[in-house]
Scaffold this motif. Structure first.
Motif, PDB file in Angstrom:
ATOM      1  N   GLY A  17       0.835  -1.187   0.000  1.00 45.51           N
ATOM      2  CA  GLY A  17       0.000   0.000   0.000  1.00 45.51           C
ATOM      3  C   GLY A  17       0.867   1.231   0.000  1.00 45.51           C
ATOM      4  O   GLY A  17       2.099   1.143  -0.091  1.00 45.51           O
ATOM      5  N   ALA A  18       0.247   2.393   0.094  1.00 42.51           N
ATOM      6  CA  ALA A  18       1.018   3.637   0.101  1.00 42.51           C
ATOM      7  C   ALA A  18       1.900   3.711   1.341  1.00 42.51           C
ATOM      8  O   ALA A  18       3.098   4.026   1.254  1.00 42.51           O
ATOM      9  CB  ALA A  18       0.079   4.830   0.036  1.00 42.51           C
ATOM     10  N   ILE A  19       1.297   3.448   2.518  1.00 44.84           N
ATOM     11  CA  ILE A  19       2.053   3.435   3.767  1.00 44.84           C
ATOM     12  C   ILE A  19       1.640   2.233   4.599  1.00 44.84           C
ATOM     13  O   ILE A  19       0.596   1.630   4.361  1.00 44.84           O
ATOM     14  CB  ILE A  19       1.860   4.728   4.596  1.00 44.84           C
ATOM     15  N   ALA A  20       2.465   1.899   5.572  1.00 47.01           N
ATOM     16  CA  ALA A  20       2.134   0.874   6.557  1.00 47.01           C
ATOM     17  C   ALA A  20       2.521   1.422   7.921  1.00 47.01           C
ATOM     18  O   ALA A  20       3.416   2.265   8.036  1.00 47.01           O
ATOM     19  CB  ALA A  20       2.882  -0.424   6.274  1.00 47.01           C
ATOM     20  N   VAL A  21       1.817   0.963   8.965  1.00 50.37           N
ATOM     21  CA  VAL A  21       2.114   1.391  10.328  1.00 50.37           C
ATOM     22  C   VAL A  21       2.524   0.170  11.146  1.00 50.37           C
ATOM     23  O   VAL A  21       1.789  -0.816  11.200  1.00 50.37           O
ATOM     24  CB  VAL A  21       0.909   2.093  10.985  1.00 50.37           C
ATOM     25  N   ILE A  22       3.678   0.260  11.761  1.00 47.20           N
ATOM     26  CA  ILE A  22       4.192  -0.810  12.621  1.00 47.20           C
ATOM     27  C   ILE A  22       4.158  -0.311  14.055  1.00 47.20           C
ATOM     28  O   ILE A  22       4.680   0.766  14.357  1.00 47.20           O
ATOM     29  CB  ILE A  22       5.624  -1.210  12.212  1.00 47.20           C
ATOM     30  N   ARG A  23       3.534  -1.076  14.936  1.00 41.70           N
ATOM     31  CA  ARG A  23       3.334  -0.648  16.323  1.00 41.70           C
ATOM     32  C   ARG A  23       4.230  -1.449  17.253  1.00 41.70           C
ATOM     33  O   ARG A  23       4.343  -2.673  17.136  1.00 41.70           O
ATOM     34  CB  ARG A  23       1.870  -0.826  16.716  1.00 41.70           C
TER      35      ARG A  23
END
Length: 462
Positions: A17-23
């Motif tokens: 995707g355009a961005i990914a979020v890693i927590r």
């Protein structure tokens, strides 16, 4: 499950995707991230304020993995109540995995399903019913589901339960106090006030329990069976409602030999439409199996739509009335919508004749889209959305429903005991049981098995 280590997971859907979020969450989240992050401004992460965002690069030694934005949330002002880092990187699957693998090597552990929300619960950021609402909110696919989940996540349901539990607990403590002074024959709990409280609790519990009937169908979609003889336009109606060619349409009677299901939202409420095989006498084994499934689907539906071909009405008016009466008699509790289809082939006199012959008839042409909006309005009339509009609490969770039933049962025992002047020690037993079932809902009373079952249904990054 170790709740003291530092966990990591992808918080956005897997895939490119355009961005990914890693927590990342845990005691060492900021220090571990700080060692792998090089800010463009030269700042060090562990020295920065909470709720700030920093531009820089994730480094694996001297290699740059990606340019990222890193958000800092310091305990207790975070989702989990722990130190939390969120890394917004580019959405390449390769980049996501490289960053996650890097942090796993540097001391993080891969999070289990729902572990971030589980930590939020254990750290007092959410009660158990609010935590369950997080999963419902993620899964919501229409306005009604979204509204119910938001209300529960904000604590509307749990605050109501907590208030009842606290008031009951206050009286319980007075009853328990009487037991300590049993030899002196004193009464600390005013029985009249206690009776009024129990009556109020009973009313609230009954209201919440009754709301499950609508809450359950709103959450899971209201099943609507479309039935009738072959080739009257059932599949065409399904396609018109869905605005796509979902069901196969043919001039050959008996084309639909099995049930076809799909769901749409009407007025924010989910409806699950079931296009069934045509009901008729047949020697075809496969078609016969489909017709048997039709009756099974009607048994499970909330609403029944019976369709007939309006242009053939004069030739089969007697048999049509018989079929409608059969459905009404077999399913007296289910709302029935009788539809005259293909009205584009009728003149005004024929339509008037139909109106005089069949009560509460709905006219439409599924092929041309005539009357579809009217049918949607008719379906919404069967749904009591007053509770949604007034923001009343609606119960959708089966576990909550079960606990409410058990709590009501214990409250009735206490009421019976008061009425028959049962001793305080026996009253105390039933009160404790009612308090226990209240506590089950909010998580004030829970077990590892219960928590495991609830959070196992969450996605990994939540």
């Amino acid at each position: 499950m170790n709740q003291t280590d530092t966990i990591i997971a992808l918080a956005t859907p897997s895939g490119a995707g355009a961005i990914a979020v890693i927590r990342i969450s845990g005691e060492d989240a900021i220090s571990i991230a700080s060692k792998q992050f090089r800010s463009v401004s030269g700042k060090v992460l562990h020295g920065q304020k909470t709720h700030t965002i920093h531009l820089g690069h994730i480094m694996d030694g001297n290699s740059v993995l990606d340019e990222v934005l890193v958000s800092i949330f310091k305990n207790p002002r975070s989702y989990t109540g722990e130190d939390v880092i969120e890394i917004s990187c580019h959405g390449s699957i390769y980049i996501q995995q490289e960053i996650i693998q890097l942090f796993l090597r540097k001391g993080c552990r891969m999070a289990d399903a729902g572990e971030f929300t589980l930590r939020a619960f254990l750290n007092g950021k959410l009660d158990l019913s609010q935590a369950e609402a997080v999963a419902d909110l993620i899964a919501s696919d229409n306005a009604a589901n979204h509204q119910i989940a938001m209300q529960q996540m904000r604590g509307g349901f749990s605050s109501e339960i907590k208030q009842l539990r606290q008031e009951l607990m206050d009286f319980a403590s007075l009853i328990e106090l009487e037991l300590d002074f049993s030899e002196e024959d004193v009464e600390f709990a005013n029985r009249n006030e206690f009776t009024k409280l129990l009556s109020r609790i009973e009313l609230v519990l009954k209201r919440l329990i009754d709301s499950f009937a609508i809450g359950n169908v709103i959450k899971n979609g209201i099943p609507v069976a479309i039935v009738g003889e072959p080739n009257v336009g059932k599949s065409t109606l399904l396609n018109a409602l869905l605005n796509e060619d979902r069901a196969l349409v043919s001039e050959i009677a008996g084309t639909t030999r099995d049930t076809i299901e799909d769901e749409i939202a009407i007025g924010g409420i989910g409806f699950r439409f079931i296009d069934t095989a045509g009901i008729r006498e047949t020697t075809d084994v496969v078609e016969g199996m489909g017709i048997q499934r039709t009756f099974e689907k009607i048994d499970k539906s909330q609403v029944v739509i019976y369709m007939f071909d309006a242009k053939d009405f004069s030739a089969q008016s007697k048999s049509l009335k018989t079929e409608i009466e059969k459905i009404k008699n077999r399913y007296p509790q289910k709302p029935l919508i009788t539809i005259a289809n293909k009205i584009d082939n009728l003149d005004e006199n024929s339509i008037d004749q139909l109106k005089d012959t069949v009560e509460n008839l709905h006219f439409l042409s599924a092929k041309n889209g005539i009357g579809i909006d009217g049918l949607k309005h008719k379906l919404l009339e069967f749904v009591n959305t007053g509770a949604l509009k007034s923001n009343e609490t609606i119960v959708t969770n089966t576990r909550h429903y079960d606990s409410l039933l058990k709590a009501l049962k214990e409250i009735k025992k206490v009421q019976f005991g008061l009425k028959n002047e049962v001793s305080g020690d026996l009253l105390a037993i039933d009160i404790r049981q009612a308090l226990y079932h209240f506590g089950e809902i909010t998580g004030e009373i829970s077990s590892d098995d219960l928590l495991g079952n609830i959070f196992a249904n969450f996605c990994i990054g939540k």
